[in-house]
Design a protein around this motif. Sequence first.
Motif, PDB file in Angstrom:
ATOM      1  N   TYR A  56       4.249  -7.452   3.656  1.00  4.26           N
ATOM      2  CA  TYR A  56       3.400  -6.372   4.762  1.00  4.26           C
ATOM      3  C   TYR A  56       3.493  -5.229   3.252  1.00  4.26           C
ATOM      4  CZ  TYR A  56       8.619  -4.967   3.012  1.00  4.26           C
ATOM      5  OH  TYR A  56       9.903  -4.919   2.384  1.00  4.26           O
ATOM      6  N   THR A  99       9.347   4.750  -9.055  1.00  9.16           N
ATOM      7  CA  THR A  99       9.157   3.755  -7.804  1.00  9.16           C
ATOM      8  C   THR A  99       8.421   2.110  -8.983  1.00  9.16           C
ATOM      9  OG1 THR A  99       8.375   3.549  -5.446  1.00  9.16           O
ATOM     10  CG2 THR A  99       7.678   5.203  -6.595  1.00  9.16           C
ATOM     11  N   GLY A 100       7.271   1.319  -7.604  1.00 10.10           N
ATOM     12  CA  GLY A 100       6.211   0.581  -8.128  1.00 10.10           C
ATOM     13  C   GLY A 100       5.631  -0.003  -7.089  1.00 10.10           C
ATOM     14  N   GLY A 101       5.306  -1.067  -6.850  1.00  5.47           N
ATOM     15  CA  GLY A 101       5.929  -1.852  -8.254  1.00  5.47           C
ATOM     16  C   GLY A 101       7.630  -2.063  -8.041  1.00  5.47           C
ATOM     17  N   GLU A 102       7.965  -3.138  -9.144  1.00  7.05           N
ATOM     18  CA  GLU A 102       9.350  -2.951  -9.075  1.00  7.05           C
ATOM     19  C   GLU A 102       9.954  -2.231  -9.791  1.00  7.05           C
ATOM     20  OE1 GLU A 102      11.763  -2.812  -7.021  1.00  7.05           O
ATOM     21  OE2 GLU A 102      12.645  -2.648  -8.799  1.00  7.05           O
ATOM     22  N   THR A 132      13.314   4.221  -6.209  1.00  4.44           N
ATOM     23  CA  THR A 132      13.176   3.031  -4.821  1.00  4.44           C
ATOM     24  C   THR A 132      13.420   1.830  -6.303  1.00  4.44           C
ATOM     25  OG1 THR A 132      12.566   4.843  -3.701  1.00  4.44           O
ATOM     26  CG2 THR A 132      12.373   2.604  -2.846  1.00  4.44           C
ATOM     27  N   THR A 133      14.238   0.894  -5.258  1.00  6.14           N
ATOM     28  CA  THR A 133      13.864  -0.397  -5.966  1.00  6.14           C
ATOM     29  C   THR A 133      14.021  -1.754  -5.070  1.00  6.14           C
ATOM     30  OG1 THR A 133      15.468  -2.218  -7.570  1.00  6.14           O
ATOM     31  CG2 THR A 133      16.803  -0.591  -6.686  1.00  6.14           C
ATOM     32  N   ASN A 134      13.209  -3.308  -5.464  1.00  6.35           N
ATOM     33  CA  ASN A 134      14.157  -4.063  -4.238  1.00  6.35           C
ATOM     34  C   ASN A 134      15.123  -4.415  -4.716  1.00  6.35           C
ATOM     35  OD1 ASN A 134      13.977  -5.433  -6.410  1.00  6.35           O
ATOM     36  ND2 ASN A 134      11.878  -6.324  -5.807  1.00  6.35           N
ATOM     37  N   SER A 156      16.104  -0.721  -1.173  1.00  6.63           N
ATOM     38  CA  SER A 156      14.889  -1.926  -0.351  1.00  6.63           C
ATOM     39  C   SER A 156      16.188  -3.078   0.588  1.00  6.63           C
ATOM     40  CB  SER A 156      13.857  -2.041  -0.079  1.00  6.63           C
ATOM     41  OG  SER A 156      12.814  -0.637  -0.835  1.00  6.63           O
ATOM     42  N   VAL A 198      12.479  -1.878   6.834  1.00  2.94           N
ATOM     43  CA  VAL A 198      10.895  -2.281   6.972  1.00  2.94           C
ATOM     44  C   VAL A 198      11.275  -3.498   8.306  1.00  2.94           C
ATOM     45  CG1 VAL A 198       8.319  -3.167   6.963  1.00  2.94           C
ATOM     46  CG2 VAL A 198       9.446  -1.419   4.889  1.00  2.94           C
ATOM     47  N   MET A 231       3.414   0.393   7.917  1.00  7.45           N
ATOM     48  CA  MET A 231       2.430   0.838   7.970  1.00  7.45           C
ATOM     49  C   MET A 231       1.834   0.690   7.704  1.00  7.45           C
ATOM     50  SD  MET A 231       4.110   4.424   6.016  1.00  7.45           S
ATOM     51  CE  MET A 231       4.782   3.822   5.035  1.00  7.45           C
ATOM     52  N   VAL A 233      -0.711   0.805   5.367  1.00  6.27           N
ATOM     53  CA  VAL A 233      -1.071   1.660   3.852  1.00  6.27           C
ATOM     54  C   VAL A 233      -1.609  -0.207   3.404  1.00  6.27           C
ATOM     55  CG1 VAL A 233       1.036   2.158   3.409  1.00  6.27           C
ATOM     56  CG2 VAL A 233       1.131   0.446   3.283  1.00  6.27           C
ATOM     57  N   ASN A 237      -2.315  -6.219   4.182  1.00  7.03           N
ATOM     58  CA  ASN A 237      -1.180  -6.808   4.486  1.00  7.03           C
ATOM     59  C   ASN A 237      -1.623  -7.032   6.182  1.00  7.03           C
ATOM     60  OD1 ASN A 237      -1.436  -4.529   6.049  1.00  7.03           O
ATOM     61  ND2 ASN A 237       0.511  -3.533   5.064  1.00  7.03           N
ATOM     62  N   MET A 376      -0.049   0.453  -1.691  1.00  2.41           N
ATOM     63  CA  MET A 376       1.523   0.924  -2.630  1.00  2.41           C
ATOM     64  C   MET A 376       2.226   0.401  -3.638  1.00  2.41           C
ATOM     65  SD  MET A 376       3.369   1.098   0.664  1.00  2.41           S
ATOM     66  CE  MET A 376       5.200   2.371   1.214  1.00  2.41           C
TER      67      MET A 376
HETATM   68  N1  SAM Z   1       9.908  -2.306  -5.547  1.00  7.60           N
HETATM   69  C1  SAM Z   1      10.134  -0.883  -4.654  1.00  7.60           C
HETATM   70  C2  SAM Z   1      11.000  -1.344  -3.419  1.00  7.60           C
HETATM   71  O1  SAM Z   1      11.046  -3.107  -3.046  1.00  7.60           O
HETATM   72  O2  SAM Z   1      11.652  -0.166  -2.687  1.00  7.60           O
HETATM   73  C3  SAM Z   1      10.172   0.312  -4.606  1.00  7.60           C
HETATM   74  C4  SAM Z   1       8.650   0.061  -4.580  1.00  7.60           C
HETATM   75  S1  SAM Z   1       8.078  -0.898  -2.257  1.00  7.60           S
HETATM   76  C5  SAM Z   1       6.649  -0.462  -2.305  1.00  7.60           C
HETATM   77  C6  SAM Z   1       8.797   0.887  -1.741  1.00  7.60           C
HETATM   78  C7  SAM Z   1       9.136   0.803  -0.329  1.00  7.60           C
HETATM   79  O3  SAM Z   1       7.680   0.786   0.196  1.00  7.60           O
HETATM   80  C8  SAM Z   1      10.125  -0.230   0.069  1.00  7.60           C
HETATM   81  O4  SAM Z   1      11.192   0.385   1.036  1.00  7.60           O
HETATM   82  C9  SAM Z   1       9.219  -0.781   1.176  1.00  7.60           C
HETATM   83  O5  SAM Z   1       9.606  -1.914   1.738  1.00  7.60           O
HETATM   84  C10 SAM Z   1       8.382   0.192   1.549  1.00  7.60           C
HETATM   85  N2  SAM Z   1       6.716  -0.485   1.887  1.00  7.60           N
HETATM   86  C11 SAM Z   1       5.681  -1.576   1.523  1.00  7.60           C
HETATM   87  N3  SAM Z   1       5.180  -1.734   2.705  1.00  7.60           N
HETATM   88  C12 SAM Z   1       4.976  -0.998   2.974  1.00  7.60           C
HETATM   89  C13 SAM Z   1       4.921  -0.860   4.534  1.00  7.60           C
HETATM   90  N4  SAM Z   1       3.425  -1.573   4.874  1.00  7.60           N
HETATM   91  N5  SAM Z   1       4.432  -0.311   5.896  1.00  7.60           N
HETATM   92  C14 SAM Z   1       6.290   0.622   5.507  1.00  7.60           C
HETATM   93  N6  SAM Z   1       6.684   0.272   4.524  1.00  7.60           N
HETATM   94  C15 SAM Z   1       6.091  -0.215   3.735  1.00  7.60           C
END
Ligand code: SAM
Length: 381
Positions: A56, A99-102, A132-134, A156, A198, A231, A233, A237, A376
Amino acid sequence: MGETVIPLADLRYAAPVPAIPAQAIPATGLLADALGRPLRDLRISVTDRCNFRCSYCMPKEVFDRDYVFLPQTSLLSFEEITRLARVFVAHGVQKIRLTGGEPLLRKGLEDLVAMLAGLRTPEGAPLDLTLTTNGSVLARKARALKAAGLQRVTVSLDGLDDAVFRRMNDVDFPVADVLAGIEAAHDAGLGPIKVNMVVKRGTNEQEIVPMARFFRERFGGRTVLRFIEYMDVGASNGWRMDEVLPSAEVVKLIHSEMPLVQLSPSAAGETAERWGYAGADGQHDPSLGEIGVISSVTQAFCRDCNRARLSTEGKLFLCLFATRGHDLRALLRGGASDADITSALAAVWGQRADRYSELRAAQPADDSAGGRRVEMHYIGG
Ligand code: SAM
């Protein structure tokens, strides 16, 4: 063998350079946009790279080995980020999220954390500094991040079932390693930890109740599990409305197994609606913890949006769904003074009138706009 071409000028994210107003606009800490919304929350993307390929967010088919990420020289340095952050804080920002990316893939991130932790609001208070991190490398980095001045983390995690999670991250990453990261963050004192899931209808909705039960039993009030509506975004996706599971259904599902009571918001502009687990007396029992739901699709919350986003290469985005940014790096690298940047930012924020999610709710998604929206991972989640 395919050749990777790195363009000299990356035109994917072309953005105008903000004008420096002839009349200086000093920072008062009270900057408001055209709809009266203050500037309180700054999200900084420190890298456009990620080691996950969540379907996504950065689907493998688009972000493959031929995808050209930004070259190192395009990224803002830690000094440049801190210089901009200082200006944002003078205008009223109280919270910074990396945030990022990672973000944990950015080398030496602890150094940036330490630099940002030194900033103070006009009232002399430290910032609410988070990330925010994976979670993939959090177990190794939690202590150093805490020592550098990070206050808390959001991790996440889209499911507890390994097969579901591996399918979603699309790099075969196991759940256990993310859980180890969450434990390490707890041990290091990076709490209260938020866990973001998500929810994609037809993909991981069966994980909602197991996730809620697991975090309630294992961590109780020490974590807040938040369910995010999938979302629209970016432009990669293949978002479809029928894959969005409304938050109201998430609450209903959990409530039928573990009774919930609605809680009042803890801060203005908060994105999540809060629900607490009820004890035997039907009242919220804080030791059981709470969940949050982020309904960015079914219940737009633009009117309280106090967030700005700074992309990996220093472009300011006023909305997660924006199609263009404002090139602050050009000011930084073009010799502008702090006073110039302060005035330019005041003028840009002062004209902000974005409310994409509310307008989306009123009209069907516009495909042509979707094709131009920034990703994003570039502007930061
Ligand atoms: N890599 C980090 C992470 O995984 O948390 C930070 C960046 S990531 C883009 C930030 C958050 O955005 C994550 O919780 C991710 O699941 C969420 N995210 C990314 N694409 C999304 C979407 N299409 N709809 C909802 N949440 C989304």
